[in-house]
Design a protein around this motif. Structure first.
Motif, PDB file in Angstrom:
ATOM      1  N   ARG A   1       0.822  -1.223   0.000  1.00  0.00           N
ATOM      2  CA  ARG A   1       0.000   0.000   0.000  1.00  0.00           C
ATOM      3  C   ARG A   1       0.845   1.258   0.000  1.00  0.00           C
ATOM      4  O   ARG A   1       0.357   2.343  -0.350  1.00  0.00           O
ATOM      5  CB  ARG A   1      -0.914   0.013   1.229  1.00  0.00           C
ATOM      6  N   TYR A   2       2.114   1.117   0.403  1.00  0.00           N
ATOM      7  CA  TYR A   2       2.966   2.292   0.590  1.00  0.00           C
ATOM      8  C   TYR A   2       4.333   2.021  -0.038  1.00  0.00           C
ATOM      9  O   TYR A   2       5.074   1.141   0.420  1.00  0.00           O
ATOM     10  CB  TYR A   2       3.130   2.605   2.084  1.00  0.00           C
TER      11      TYR A   2
ATOM     12  N   ASN B   1      -0.375   6.407  -2.923  1.00  0.00           N
ATOM     13  CA  ASN B   1      -1.328   6.457  -1.812  1.00  0.00           C
ATOM     14  C   ASN B   1      -1.430   7.895  -1.316  1.00  0.00           C
ATOM     15  O   ASN B   1      -0.417   8.504  -0.948  1.00  0.00           O
ATOM     16  CB  ASN B   1      -0.880   5.525  -0.681  1.00  0.00           C
TER      17      ASN B   1
ATOM     18  N   PRO C   1      -0.773   8.250   3.254  1.00  0.00           N
ATOM     19  CA  PRO C   1       0.251   7.350   3.792  1.00  0.00           C
ATOM     20  C   PRO C   1       0.276   7.375   5.314  1.00  0.00           C
ATOM     21  O   PRO C   1      -0.307   8.265   5.947  1.00  0.00           O
ATOM     22  CB  PRO C   1       1.545   7.911   3.209  1.00  0.00           C
TER      23      PRO C   1
END
Length: 422
Positions: free
Chosen positions: A63-64, A112, A115
């Motif tokens: 996701r990051y 994203n 974050p």
């Protein structure tokens, strides 16, 4: 001195004192897995005489990312490609360490927009980064577990060690700095509490890989920002890391806001330091006085004599080379044999105001463009070598060209990513 082996506290021996330091490669596939290009590139460096190869940022959470194109190692689906990467280096005499990282607030908005970070302190650079969300206790526990899980995957895949990236303003570094860690709980406030996240991550990682597997930390000597992480802070954190059983500390410095890791002219250095090649050598010498753990210094080394001096008189144990390895992958072997006394290229053609653009560009924006352009020039060289081609040192175009290449390629890679569950 350069050819002398180095034995780490865990018992692993490196066969000389020249390491390839980490650089962002941006060569992952749509699933964020390493590709044949990683194997080809690192095999090339392994054949080039380095005793240690540090990978670029391997992310712990899809996701990051630090940038689109990062490798992510968060579950077993990545094991086959990680194993192929590690196996490619095995025939060489180099140890391969995986640099494990989380970007924190330095996650591009294209990846994203929300974050994670210690505190909701936004990174304000050209609107590239989103507004971070302050991590909850559950986020902190999950992230620590992810560092350990990625280290476990690295060991299973055949990597020879790991490095926790606690420099350059990424998540571990954000917890250490009072500028980015405004927390009032057990994870913020005093230096001891700001260092708790790094120490807990190291403890979890050690539990995951065992006592004989090398764990290194990349640590800022300072943030070079008012009110930030200082040299005195770094010395104390190094002491704690030694107590906690670290095997190697690599000294660097700066953040995205103060890119000292990309510049020789860092704020606060004495004039004598600026004249020397190694940007962080004076800082490393101070840290050496605080700890006995092996120290690696990266940044600016270009002459064999300066490297020998750092080893012989400054207490440094390992010389880190990054950019020179992209234009001359055999530079370590050539230094060790005495074939060359100097490595690296003239970067002036990559910079606004000094290269083909011919403009007298100044200020923070020009500095940012210059920094990105130089990074991307070397990413381009790594991609060439990943395809089995030779570096092309004649390809120094202009700063804006490399900036646009970065922006367009990042957008294309981000859009092509196959996200988990998709």
């Amino acid at each position: 001195m350069l050819a002398t082996p180095l034995t780490l506290p865990c018992g692993v021996t490196l066969h000389n004192r020249i390491a390839k330091s980490a650089m962002t490669e941006a060569m992952a596939d749509r699933a964020d897995h390493p590709t044949n290009a990683h194997a080809t590139l690192y095999k090339r460096w392994g054949d080039g005489g380095f005793s240690l190869l540090m990978t670029g940022n391997v992310m712990i959470d899809s996701r990051y990312l630090e940038r689109p194109g990062n490798v992510v190692a968060e579950d077993e689906t990545v094991l086959p490609s990680l194993t192929a990467w590690a196996n490619a280096v095995k025939p060489t005499n180099a140890a391969l360490f995986m640099q494990i990282s989380h970007p924190g607030r330095q996650c591009p908005a294209i990846v994203n927009r929300r974050p994670l970070a210690p505190s909701a302190e936004k990174l304000r650079i050209l609107g590239v980064f989103g507004t971070p969300r302050a991590m909850s206790e559950a986020d902190i526990a999950d992230t620590i577990a992810r560092y350990a899980a990625t280290a476990r995957l690295a060991k299973r895949a055949g990597f020879d060690g790991v490095q926790l990236h606690a420099a350059h303003g990424y998540l571990l570094s954000q917890f250490l700095s009072p500028n980015t860690n405004r927390r009032s709980d057990q994870w913020g406030g005093s230096l001891e509490d700001r260092a708790r996240f790094l120490r807990a991550t190291l403890a979890a990682t050690r539990a995951a890989v065992g006592p004989a597997f090398p764990i290194a930390v990349k640590l800022n000597s300072a943030d070079f920002q008012k009110g930030g992480f200082t040299l005195e802070d770094s010395m104390q954190v190094a002491r704690w890391l030694e107590e906690d059983g670290i095997d190697l500390i690599e000294i660097s410095g700066g953040t995205y806001e103060q890119m000292s890791f990309l510049e020789a002219d860092t704020q606060g250095q004495r004039a004598s330091t600026k004249r020397r090649e190694a940007f962080f050598l004076d800082y490393a010498r101070e840290i050496r006085a605080a700890v006995s753990v092996p120290l690696m210094v990266t940044g600016g080394f270009r002459h064999r004599a300066a490297m020998q001096e750092a080893l012989a008189t400054h207490g440094i144990d390992l010389i880190g080379l990054a950019r020179p390895a992209c234009t001359d992958p055999d530079c370590a072997a050539r230094l060790l044999s005495g074939e060359v006394d100097q490595i690296g290229i003239d970067e002036s053609g990559l910079m606004l105001g000094r290269g083909p653009l011919g403009a007298n560009a100044k200020g923070a924006l020009a500095g940012l463009v210059n920094a990105v352009a130089r990074v991307e020039y070397y990413v381009w060289q790594m991609m060439r070598m990943g395809r089995g081609e030779a570096p092309d040192a004649s390809g120094r175009a202009n700063a804006l060209g490399y900036l646009m290449w970065y922006l367009t390629r990042s957008a294309r890679v981000a859009l092509a990513r196959k996200l988990p569950g998709a």
